[in-house]
Write a protein that holds these residues in place. Structure first.
Motif, PDB file in Angstrom:
ATOM      1  N   GLN A  50      44.261  39.956  58.271  1.00  0.00           N
ATOM      2  CA  GLN A  50      43.993  38.613  57.753  1.00  0.00           C
ATOM      3  C   GLN A  50      44.455  37.517  58.709  1.00  0.00           C
ATOM      4  O   GLN A  50      44.034  36.369  58.571  1.00  0.00           O
ATOM      5  N   LYS A  51      45.304  37.873  59.667  1.00  0.00           N
ATOM      6  CA  LYS A  51      45.735  36.886  60.661  1.00  0.00           C
ATOM      7  C   LYS A  51      44.569  36.485  61.573  1.00  0.00           C
ATOM      8  O   LYS A  51      44.542  35.385  62.123  1.00  0.00           O
ATOM      9  N   GLU A  52      43.615  37.397  61.740  1.00  0.00           N
ATOM     10  CA  GLU A  52      42.473  37.142  62.624  1.00  0.00           C
ATOM     11  C   GLU A  52      41.179  36.878  61.859  1.00  0.00           C
ATOM     12  O   GLU A  52      40.301  36.173  62.352  1.00  0.00           O
ATOM     13  N   TYR A  53      41.069  37.461  60.665  1.00  0.00           N
ATOM     14  CA  TYR A  53      39.797  37.400  59.943  1.00  0.00           C
ATOM     15  C   TYR A  53      40.007  36.904  58.502  1.00  0.00           C
ATOM     16  O   TYR A  53      41.066  37.104  57.900  1.00  0.00           O
ATOM     17  N   ASP A  54      38.973  36.256  57.972  1.00  0.00           N
ATOM     18  CA  ASP A  54      38.958  35.842  56.568  1.00  0.00           C
ATOM     19  C   ASP A  54      38.470  37.043  55.753  1.00  0.00           C
ATOM     20  O   ASP A  54      37.287  37.368  55.755  1.00  0.00           O
ATOM     21  N   ILE A  55      39.391  37.736  55.085  1.00  0.00           N
ATOM     22  CA  ILE A  55      39.080  38.990  54.397  1.00  0.00           C
ATOM     23  C   ILE A  55      39.367  38.874  52.902  1.00  0.00           C
ATOM     24  O   ILE A  55      40.434  38.384  52.502  1.00  0.00           O
ATOM     25  N   GLN A  56      38.441  39.342  52.082  1.00  0.00           N
ATOM     26  CA  GLN A  56      38.681  39.490  50.644  1.00  0.00           C
ATOM     27  C   GLN A  56      38.291  40.912  50.241  1.00  0.00           C
ATOM     28  O   GLN A  56      37.205  41.396  50.565  1.00  0.00           O
ATOM     29  N   LEU A  57      39.185  41.568  49.541  1.00  0.00           N
ATOM     30  CA  LEU A  57      38.945  42.933  49.086  1.00  0.00           C
ATOM     31  C   LEU A  57      38.083  42.913  47.828  1.00  0.00           C
ATOM     32  O   LEU A  57      38.231  42.037  46.976  1.00  0.00           O
ATOM     33  N   ALA A  58      37.184  43.895  47.702  1.00  0.00           N
ATOM     34  CA  ALA A  58      36.313  43.983  46.522  1.00  0.00           C
ATOM     35  C   ALA A  58      36.166  45.438  46.094  1.00  0.00           C
ATOM     36  O   ALA A  58      36.229  46.354  46.919  1.00  0.00           O
ATOM     37  N   VAL A  59      35.988  45.636  44.785  1.00  0.00           N
ATOM     38  CA  VAL A  59      35.740  46.977  44.245  1.00  0.00           C
ATOM     39  C   VAL A  59      34.643  46.877  43.197  1.00  0.00           C
ATOM     40  O   VAL A  59      34.416  45.821  42.608  1.00  0.00           O
ATOM     41  N   PHE A  60      33.948  47.997  42.956  1.00  0.00           N
ATOM     42  CA  PHE A  60      32.903  48.016  41.939  1.00  0.00           C
ATOM     43  C   PHE A  60      33.487  47.922  40.532  1.00  0.00           C
ATOM     44  O   PHE A  60      32.866  47.406  39.619  1.00  0.00           O
ATOM     45  N   GLU A  61      34.705  48.461  40.374  1.00  0.00           N
ATOM     46  CA  GLU A  61      35.398  48.417  39.084  1.00  0.00           C
ATOM     47  C   GLU A  61      36.881  48.655  39.316  1.00  0.00           C
ATOM     48  O   GLU A  61      37.283  49.153  40.368  1.00  0.00           O
ATOM     49  N   LEU A  62      37.695  48.294  38.321  1.00  0.00           N
ATOM     50  CA  LEU A  62      39.138  48.531  38.430  1.00  0.00           C
ATOM     51  C   LEU A  62      39.430  49.978  38.046  1.00  0.00           C
ATOM     52  O   LEU A  62      39.834  50.284  36.933  1.00  0.00           O
ATOM     53  N   TYR A  63      39.231  50.898  39.001  1.00  0.00           N
ATOM     54  CA  TYR A  63      39.429  52.303  38.710  1.00  0.00           C
ATOM     55  C   TYR A  63      40.916  52.637  38.652  1.00  0.00           C
ATOM     56  O   TYR A  63      41.781  51.878  39.104  1.00  0.00           O
ATOM     57  N   ASP A  64      41.222  53.801  38.067  1.00  0.00           N
ATOM     58  CA  ASP A  64      42.608  54.168  37.747  1.00  0.00           C
ATOM     59  C   ASP A  64      43.549  54.152  38.951  1.00  0.00           C
ATOM     60  O   ASP A  64      44.716  53.781  38.832  1.00  0.00           O
ATOM     61  N   ALA A  65      43.053  54.580  40.097  1.00  0.00           N
ATOM     62  CA  ALA A  65      43.925  54.670  41.276  1.00  0.00           C
ATOM     63  C   ALA A  65      44.540  53.323  41.639  1.00  0.00           C
ATOM     64  O   ALA A  65      45.644  53.254  42.182  1.00  0.00           O
ATOM     65  N   LEU A  66      43.857  52.229  41.333  1.00  0.00           N
ATOM     66  CA  LEU A  66      44.364  50.892  41.664  1.00  0.00           C
ATOM     67  C   LEU A  66      45.577  50.519  40.820  1.00  0.00           C
ATOM     68  O   LEU A  66      46.326  49.608  41.165  1.00  0.00           O
ATOM     69  N   ASN A  67      45.738  51.204  39.690  1.00  0.00           N
ATOM     70  CA  ASN A  67      46.863  50.905  38.802  1.00  0.00           C
ATOM     71  C   ASN A  67      48.087  51.766  39.094  1.00  0.00           C
ATOM     72  O   ASN A  67      49.066  51.719  38.352  1.00  0.00           O
ATOM     73  N   PHE A  68      48.022  52.569  40.146  1.00  0.00           N
ATOM     74  CA  PHE A  68      49.160  53.414  40.500  1.00  0.00           C
ATOM     75  C   PHE A  68      50.357  52.525  40.827  1.00  0.00           C
ATOM     76  O   PHE A  68      50.252  51.562  41.589  1.00  0.00           O
ATOM     77  N   GLU A  69      51.513  52.870  40.227  1.00  0.00           N
ATOM     78  CA  GLU A  69      52.686  51.987  40.296  1.00  0.00           C
ATOM     79  C   GLU A  69      53.206  51.768  41.714  1.00  0.00           C
ATOM     80  O   GLU A  69      53.867  50.759  41.981  1.00  0.00           O
TER      81      GLU A  69
END
Length: 572
Positions: free
Chosen positions: A443-462
Motif C-alpha cells: 500500500q506504500k506504492e499502490y492504492d489497494i483495496q481487498l475484496a471477497v465474493f463473500e465473508l467466508y469462514d476462514a476470514l473470521n479465524f481469530e
C-alpha cells in the motif's frame, strides 16, 4: 407479551416525525388549505401525516398537525458530490421536503455551492437564502461513474434531470445528440445511482423508481396476507418442559423462525397504527427436508381471496406452495431461501442470487475504473472458472512451488495511480494472514483495496488481525445494508423494548418482507404490478424484483466494507 406500538420509519419520500404534534378536529366546511393557513404550515405538511386528507376532509375528522417551527430556518451549502438524498438523511427530513422548500433553487438541479433550506422556512423569510449563489460549473468530473440508459416513453429532459440528479446542461454535455431533441429508445450516458438497475446482458439501465408505497395505499378494500412459518408446534408440544427449553437453546431452525416472526409482528403492529386494511393469518408449516403439511393447509382453508403469501422457508416447500396457488395467481414470497428452482410466475425470491451479488461488485470495480487482480487458491476452481468465463479483463496472481504468493509477479499486475482491487478467494487462515500482510506492505506504492465474493469462514479465524482487514478496507457484496439512520435505530430500540433483545438479521428480514408485502397488496395496482415497477427499501433490505428466464428475484444488493474505525460502512 405487551406490545407498545410506537414505530417511526424512514422512506425516501415520507417520514414520521418525532416532534410534537397537534390534534385538530375538522370543523364543518373546513378545507385542508384553511387548516394549513391556520397553523402556518403547508397543505403538504398535512398530507404527509394524514394521507387520506388528499381526497378531502370530513367534519369531525381528527388530523395530526405538525407544530410549526418558531426558530430560524437552517440553511445548508451544497458540497462536492452531495445529493438531495444525502442532505435529507443528514438533517432528518425527506427529499420531498427539500424539493418543496427549494423549488426555485432546484429548478436546474442541485449544484455545488448552492445554499438551500434544510428546515421549513417561516413565512417572513425570503423564498431563497440570501447567500444563494448559482454555480455555473458542472458537478460531474472525470471520476464520476457513468452508465447507459434507455429513454422510456413519456420521459422528458426535465424528468431525466430529476431522476439522475443532474442539470440539463450537464446531460446535454454528456449527450450532444440531445440538442436535436429527446427520442424514445435513445441510449444516454448518465451518472450511475441507486434509482436504476442494470440489465445483465446488455448493460443498459432500465428505470425503476424507489418509492414510498405508503403514500399511495388504497384503504378502501380489505386485503388478506398469509404467513406460512415452520414452527412445527405439534412436535414441540409432545416434549417435556426440559426438552422444550433445550429446543429453544439448541434448535437453530426454530430460533430462526421465532426471530423472523418477531420482526413480522412488529410489521403487523406498525400496519395497524398506519391504518392499513390488512387481515393477517399465520399457519404453522410442519416441514422436514422431504415433507410438509402445506398442501393440507391450503386445501382446508380459503386461499382464493388471499392477496399474498409470505413463506415457507425451505425452497422445495415454497415451490410447492406457489404451484398450489398458481390457479389463484397468488404471489408467494420466498423470504429466506438462497436456492433457485422452478421458474414459477407467482414465486418471488427476496434473497438476491449469488451471480447478482457478484455482478454488483464487478459493476463497482468498473465504476471506479479499477484494476482488478485475483488471488485464487487452487482449490477454489469454481471461483476461478467464473472469473475467467465472465471477466477476462481480470489479471491473475500466482503461487510459487512452495505455495507462497509470487510477490514479484503480483507487483507487475498492479498499476500505480489507479485503484487496484485485489479479489481474494483463499481457504487457509495462515495464507490469508500472509497475503494481507503483503498487501499492506504494498500500500506504500499502490492504492489497494481487498475484496471477497463473500465473508467466508476462514476470514473470521481469530488469528487473522482485524487491522489487516480494516487497513485494506475489505469489500464484499451483501443482500443487506447497515442500519444507521435515526429511524432505523429507533426500530432496533423498540424491538428490544418489546422482546428484551436487539433484532438480528432474521428479525429485520421478518419486518422488511412482511411490511413490504402488506404495502404492495394495498397498492391500487396490487402486488404483482407494484413489484414489477417499483423498488422499496426498509430497515436492512431493499426489494427490486426482476424476472430472468422465468425466475423472479430480488436484484437489490449492497456493497459494504470494513472501515479503519472498526465499523462496516456502505461503499459509495
Amino acid at each position: 407479551m405487551k406490545r407498545i406500538i410506537f414505530f417511526i420509519f424512514l422512506f425516501q419520500a415520507f417520514t414520521f416525525q418525532l416532534q410534537a404534534q397537534i390534534k385538530h378536529i375538522v370543523a364543518k366546511g373546513e378545507t385542508v388549505f384553511q387548516i394549513a393557513k391556520k397553523y402556518q404550515i403547508t397543505p403538504y405538511d398535512i398530507y404527509r401525516l394524514n394521507p387520506d386528507a388528499k381526497g378531502g376532509v370530513k367534519e369531525n375528522t381528527t388530523l395530526l398537525i405538525p407544530k410549526p417551527s418558531t426558530g430560524k430556518a437552517i440553511i445548508h451549502e451544497v458540497g462536492e458530490k452531495e445529493t438531495l438524498y444525502g442532505i435529507a438523511k443528514k438533517y432528518n427530513v425527506t427529499v420531498s421536503d427539500l424539493e418543496n422548500w427549494n423549488k426555485q433553487q432546484l429548478d436546474g438541479g442541485l449544484k455545488k455551492g448552492q445554499q438551500i433550506f434544510v428546515s421549513k422556512p417561516s413565512s417572513n423569510q425570503v423564498k431563497t437564502p440570501s447567500l444563494f449563489v448559482p454555480d455555473a460549473k458542472p458537478k460531474l468530473d472525470s471520476k464520476t461513474a457513468l452508465s447507459n440508459y434507455e429513454v422510456q416513453a413519456k420521459e422528458t429532459l426535465y424528468s431525466l434531470t430529476k431522476k439522475f440528479d443532474i442539470s440539463q446542461e450537464e446531460l446535454i454535455k454528456l449527450n450532444p445528440d440531445l440538442q436535436d431533441g429527446l427520442k424514445i429508445g435513445m441510449i444516454l450516458k448518465v451518472p450511475s445511482n441507486g434509482s436504476v438497475i442494470t440489465k445483465a446482458k446488455d448493460s443498459v439501465l432500465v428505470a425503476k423508481n424507489k418509492v414510498n408505497l405508503l403514500g399511495s395505499v388504497d384503504k378502501s378494500k380489505q386485503k388478506n396476507l398469509v404467513l406460512l412459518l415452520p414452527f412445527n408446534i405439534n412436535k414441540i408440544e409432545t416434549d417435556s418442559v426440559k426438552t422444550k427449553t433445550e429446543q429453544l437453546k439448541t434448535n437453530k431452525f426454530l430460533n430462526l423462525t421465532l426471530d423472523f416472526y418477531a420482526g413480522a409482528l412488529m410489521a403487523i403492529d406498525s400496519a395497524k397504527v398506519l391504518g392499513l386494511p390488512v387481515n393477517v393469518k399465520v399457519y404453522d408449516v410442519e416441514s422436514t427436508k422431504y415433507s410438509s403439511n402445506v398442501a393440507s393447509i391450503i386445501s382446508k382453508n380459503d386461499f382464493e381471496n388471499v392477496d399474498a403469501v409470505v413463506g415457507p422457508f425451505q425452497n422445495s416447500v415454497v415451490e410447492t406452495t406457489a404451484q398450489l396457488l398458481t390457479k389463484y395467481n397468488t404471489p408467494v414470497i420466498s423470504p429466506l431461501s438462497k436456492e433457485r428452482g422452478l421458474p414459477l410466475p407467482n414465486l418471488y425470491y427476496t434473497v438476491p442470487a449469488e451471480d447478482r451479488l457478484r455482478a454488483s461488485m464487478f459493476d463497482y470495480f468498473k465504476s471506479k475504473n479499477g484494476n482488478v487482480v485475483a488471488i485464487i487458491s487452487a482449490k477454489k476452481t469454481t471461483s476461478k472458472d467464473f472469473i475467467i468465463a465472465n471477466h477476462p479483463e481480470v489479471k491473475h496472481a500466482l503461487f510459487n512451488d512452495k505455495g507462497a504468493l509470487d510477490v514479484a509477479l503480483l507487483k507487475t499486475k498492479l498499476v500505480k495511480g489507479q485503484k487496484n482491487f485485489v479479489l481474494m478467494e483463499i481457504e487457509k487462515a495462515s495464507t490469508i494472514i500472509s497475503i494481507t500482510n503483503i498487501l499492506k506492505g504494498l500500500q506504500k506504492e499502490y492504492d489497494i483495496q481487498l475484496a471477497v465474493f463473500e465473508l467466508y469462514d476462514a476470514l473470521n479465524f481469530e488469528e487473522i488481525p482485524m487491522k489487516n482487514l480494516t487497513d485494506l478496507k475489505l469489500l464484499f457484496p451483501s443482500a443487506t445494508k447497515i442500519a444507521e439512520t435515526p429511524e432505523e435505530k429507533i426500530f432496533e430500540k423498540q424491538f428490544k423494548k418489546i422482546n428484551n433483545i436487539y433484532p438480528n438479521a432474521a428479525a429485520k428480514k421478518g419486518f422488511d418482507v412482511t411490511f413490504d408485502a402488506m404495502l404492495r397488496i394495498c397498492q391500487p395496482e396490487g402486488f404483482v404490478k407494484s413489484a414489477a415497477t417499483t423498488k422499496t427499501e426498509y430497515i436492512e433490505n431493499a426489494f427490486d424484483y426482476n424476472s430472468s428466464n422465468g425466475l423472479i428475484s430480488n436484484n437489490a444488493t449492497y456493497l459494504l466494507y470494513y472501515d479503519s474505525d472498526l465499523t462496516i460502512k456502505q461503499a459509495q
